[in-house]
Design an enzyme around this catalytic site. Structure first.
Site, short mmCIF file in Angstrom:
data_model
loop_
_atom_site.label_atom_id
_atom_site.label_comp_id
_atom_site.label_asym_id
_atom_site.label_seq_id
_atom_site.Cartn_x
_atom_site.Cartn_y
_atom_site.Cartn_z
N GLY A 18 0.80 -1.23 0.00
CA GLY A 18 0.00 0.00 0.00
C GLY A 18 0.83 1.27 0.00
O GLY A 18 1.98 1.29 -0.43
N ILE A 19 0.24 2.34 0.52
CA ILE A 19 0.90 3.64 0.48
C ILE A 19 2.17 3.63 1.34
O ILE A 19 3.15 4.28 1.01
CB ILE A 19 -0.06 4.76 0.96
CG1 ILE A 19 -1.34 4.78 0.09
CG2 ILE A 19 0.61 6.12 0.89
CD1 ILE A 19 -2.39 5.77 0.56
N ASP A 38 5.37 -3.80 9.94
CA ASP A 38 3.99 -4.15 9.58
C ASP A 38 3.66 -5.49 10.22
O ASP A 38 4.56 -6.29 10.48
CB ASP A 38 3.86 -4.22 8.04
CG ASP A 38 2.42 -4.07 7.54
OD1 ASP A 38 1.53 -4.78 8.04
OD2 ASP A 38 2.20 -3.24 6.65
N ASP A 62 3.39 -5.47 15.53
CA ASP A 62 2.00 -5.10 15.81
C ASP A 62 2.07 -3.81 16.62
O ASP A 62 2.51 -3.82 17.77
CB ASP A 62 1.30 -6.22 16.60
CG ASP A 62 -0.13 -5.82 16.98
OD1 ASP A 62 -0.52 -4.65 16.78
OD2 ASP A 62 -0.85 -6.71 17.49
N SER A 144 -6.28 11.82 7.43
CA SER A 144 -7.06 11.62 6.20
C SER A 144 -7.83 12.90 5.88
O SER A 144 -8.32 13.58 6.80
CB SER A 144 -8.06 10.48 6.38
OG SER A 144 -8.98 10.48 5.32
N TYR A 157 -13.55 5.42 11.78
CA TYR A 157 -12.32 5.78 11.07
C TYR A 157 -12.09 7.29 11.11
O TYR A 157 -10.99 7.76 11.42
CB TYR A 157 -12.44 5.28 9.62
CG TYR A 157 -11.26 5.65 8.75
CD1 TYR A 157 -10.03 4.99 8.89
CD2 TYR A 157 -11.35 6.66 7.79
CE1 TYR A 157 -8.95 5.34 8.10
CE2 TYR A 157 -10.27 7.01 7.00
CZ TYR A 157 -9.08 6.34 7.16
OH TYR A 157 -7.99 6.68 6.37
N PRO A 187 -4.13 12.58 3.38
CA PRO A 187 -4.32 12.24 1.96
C PRO A 187 -5.80 12.19 1.60
O PRO A 187 -6.65 11.83 2.42
CB PRO A 187 -3.73 10.83 1.84
CG PRO A 187 -3.06 10.52 3.16
CD PRO A 187 -3.72 11.40 4.17
N SER A 194 -5.24 -1.55 -1.48
CA SER A 194 -6.49 -1.97 -0.83
C SER A 194 -7.71 -1.25 -1.41
O SER A 194 -8.79 -1.82 -1.51
CB SER A 194 -6.40 -1.77 0.69
OG SER A 194 -6.18 -0.42 0.99
N THR A 200 -15.81 -2.51 -6.36
CA THR A 200 -17.17 -1.96 -6.32
C THR A 200 -17.15 -0.53 -5.80
O THR A 200 -17.71 0.38 -6.42
CB THR A 200 -18.06 -2.83 -5.39
OG1 THR A 200 -17.79 -4.19 -5.71
CG2 THR A 200 -19.52 -2.53 -5.56
N1 LIG Z 1 -5.94 4.96 0.46
C1 LIG Z 1 -6.65 6.04 0.82
O1 LIG Z 1 -7.58 6.47 0.12
C2 LIG Z 1 -6.31 6.80 2.08
C3 LIG Z 1 -6.84 8.09 2.24
C4 LIG Z 1 -6.52 8.81 3.40
C5 LIG Z 1 -5.70 8.24 4.35
N2 LIG Z 1 -5.21 6.98 4.17
C6 LIG Z 1 -4.34 6.44 5.21
O2 LIG Z 1 -3.09 6.12 4.62
C7 LIG Z 1 -2.53 4.96 5.28
C8 LIG Z 1 -2.23 3.88 4.27
O3 LIG Z 1 -3.35 3.66 3.43
P1 LIG Z 1 -3.48 2.33 2.54
O4 LIG Z 1 -4.53 2.60 1.53
O5 LIG Z 1 -2.13 1.86 2.12
O6 LIG Z 1 -4.08 1.36 3.69
P2 LIG Z 1 -4.01 -0.24 3.91
O7 LIG Z 1 -5.17 -0.62 4.74
O8 LIG Z 1 -3.84 -0.89 2.56
O9 LIG Z 1 -2.65 -0.43 4.69
C9 LIG Z 1 -2.54 -0.34 6.08
C10 LIG Z 1 -1.33 -1.13 6.52
O10 LIG Z 1 -1.27 -1.09 7.95
C11 LIG Z 1 -0.95 -2.39 8.42
N3 LIG Z 1 -1.45 -2.59 9.78
C12 LIG Z 1 -2.75 -2.64 10.19
N4 LIG Z 1 -2.82 -2.89 11.51
C13 LIG Z 1 -1.53 -2.97 11.96
C14 LIG Z 1 -0.95 -3.21 13.23
N5 LIG Z 1 -1.69 -3.42 14.33
N6 LIG Z 1 0.40 -3.22 13.32
C15 LIG Z 1 1.17 -3.02 12.22
N7 LIG Z 1 0.68 -2.80 10.99
C16 LIG Z 1 -0.67 -2.78 10.87
C17 LIG Z 1 -1.62 -3.34 7.43
O11 LIG Z 1 -1.06 -4.64 7.49
C18 LIG Z 1 -1.38 -2.62 6.11
O12 LIG Z 1 -0.18 -3.01 5.48
C19 LIG Z 1 -3.55 4.57 6.35
O13 LIG Z 1 -3.21 5.22 7.56
C20 LIG Z 1 -4.85 5.14 5.81
O14 LIG Z 1 -5.79 5.37 6.83
C21 LIG Z 1 -5.49 6.25 3.06
#
Ligand SMILES: NC(=O)c1ccc[n+]([C@@H]2O[C@H](COP(=O)([O-])OP(=O)(O)OC[C@H]3O[C@@H](n4cnc5c(N)ncnc54)[C@H](O)[C@@H]3O)[C@@H](O)[C@H]2O)c1
Length: 253
Positions: A18-19, A38, A62, A144, A157, A187, A194, A200
Site C-alpha cells: 500500500g501507500i 507491519d 503489531d 485523512s 475511522y 491524503p 487496498s 465496487t
Molecule cells: N488509500 C486512501 O484512500 C487513504 C486516504 C486517506 C488516508 N489513508 C491512510 O493512509 C494509510 C495507508 O493507506 P493504505 O490505503 O495503504 O491502507 P491499507 O489498509 O492498505 O494499509 C494499512 C497497513 O497497515 C498495516 N497494519 C494494520 N494494523 C496494523 C498493526 N496493528 N500493526 C502493524 N501494521 C498494521 C496493514 O497490514 C497494512 O499493510 C492509512 O493510515 C490510511 O488510513 C489512506
C-alpha cells in the site's frame, strides 16, 4: 537517487504494502535507511529497496503491542544505529466497509481506535526517547482528508483520524524543545492496493472524488511522496504541529 535524507533512518509502519510501501521506497531513494514495520511480511519491499542500492529491513510489528513496538525501535537501532524519522502510517483502513453510524460494531470501533490512535501514540512514545538523545526527530502522522469533509459512514475511522490530527498538535508542543517536529499528512482518496482491491467502491466513488478536486484526476500513492520526504527532511525544520492536505484540492474551505 537523491541525498536529502543521507545518514537518516526511518521507521515506516504499515509499509509491507500500500501507500506505506511507497513512502518507504521514496524515503530510501533519498538515502534513508528504512525499517518496514507491519503485521504483514515486509520482506519483499525491503528486498526491493536493497536491490535498488538502498538500506532496508523488515520487522514484523503489531503497533498495538508494547513489546513489539519496543522491538521495532530496538532492531532499528541495532541495524542502523539511529531513529530519525517515524511515519505513523499503519491503520485499520482497507478492510473497513461503509456502515451507518448506528450499525458500527463496538468491537470494530475499539479495534479502529486501538490501532489507528493508540498504535500511533505507542510508536511515538517508543521513538521519542531515541530522537531526544540525538536532538533530532521527525514524526509524520498519517490522517485523512475525510476529517475535513465529514465523509459519512466511517464514523470510527473519521474519529480516529481526527484524533491523529489533534495528537499531532499536542505532541508537537511537548517535543519541540528536543529538536523533534510532529506533522500530519491528510491524503485524499488514493488508489492504493487496498482501495483498488475493492473494485465496487472504487467504481462507485472514483468519478465523484475526481470531480470534487481542483485537479480532477485519480490520486496516486506517488502524489504523497513529495510531502513525506519534505516533512522528513531538514527543509521542514521550523514547521511543526501542521497538517498538509494532499488531495488535489478537494477539501478546500
Ligand atoms: N488509500 C486512501 O484512500 C487513504 C486516504 C486517506 C488516508 N489513508 C491512510 O493512509 C494509510 C495507508 O493507506 P493504505 O490505503 O495503504 O491502507 P491499507 O489498509 O492498505 O494499509 C494499512 C497497513 O497497515 C498495516 N497494519 C494494520 N494494523 C496494523 C498493526 N496493528 N500493526 C502493524 N501494521 C498494521 C496493514 O497490514 C497494512 O499493510 C492509512 O493510515 C490510511 O488510513 C489512506
Amino acid at each position: 537517487m537523491g541525498s536529502r535524507l543521507e545518514n537518516r533512518t526511518a521507521i515506516v509502519t504499515g509499509a509491507a504494502q500500500g501507500i506505506g510501501a511507497v513512502y518507504a521506497r521514496a524515503l530510501a531513494a533519498e538515502g534513508a535507511s528504512i525499517t518496514i514495520a507491519d503485521r504483514l511480511d515486509g520482506a519483499a519491499v525491503a528486498h526491493e529497496i536493497r536491490e535498488g542500492g538502498g538500506r532496508a529491513q523488515a520487522v514484523e510489528t503489531d503497533i498495538t503491542d508494547p513489546h513489539s513496538v519496543e522491538a521495532m525501535v530496538g532492531s532499528t537501532l541495532e541495524a542502523f544505529g539511529r531513529v530519525d524519522i517515524l511515519v505513523n502510517n499503519a491503520a485499520i483502513f482497507g478492510n473497513l466497509r461503509a456502515t451507518p453510524f448506528e450499525q458500527i460494531d463496538l468491537d470494530e470501533w475499539d479495534l479502529v481506535m486501538r490501532v489507528n490512535v493508540r498504535g500511533a501514540f505507542q510508536c511515538a512514545t517508543a521513538a521519542v526517547p531515541v530522537m531526544r538523545e540525538s536532538g533530532y526527530g521527525r514524526i509524520i502522522n498519517i490522517s485523512s482528508g475525510t476529517i475535513f469533509k465529514g465523509t459519512p459512514f466511517f464514523l470510527h475511522y473519521l474519529s480516529s483520524k481526527g484524533a491523529i490530527w489533534a495528537m499531532t498538535r499536542g505532541l508537537a508542543r511537548e517535543v519541540g524543545g528536543d529538536g523533534i517536529t510532529v506533522n500530519t499528512i491528510a491524503p485524499g482518496y488514493t488508489a492504493s492496493e487496498s482501495v483498488l482491491n475493492d473494485e465496487t467502491t472504487w467504481n462507485l466513488v472514483r468519478e465523484r472524488m475526481n470531480s470534487s478536486r481542483a485537479i480532477a484526476r485519480d490520486q496516486l500513492p506517488e502524489d504523497l511522496t513529495g510531502s513525506v520526504v519534505f516533512l522528513a527532511s531538514d527543509d521542514s525544520a521550523f514547521i511543526t504541529g501542521q497538517c498538509i492536505v494532499v488531495d488535489g484540492g478537494s477539501a478546500v474551505n
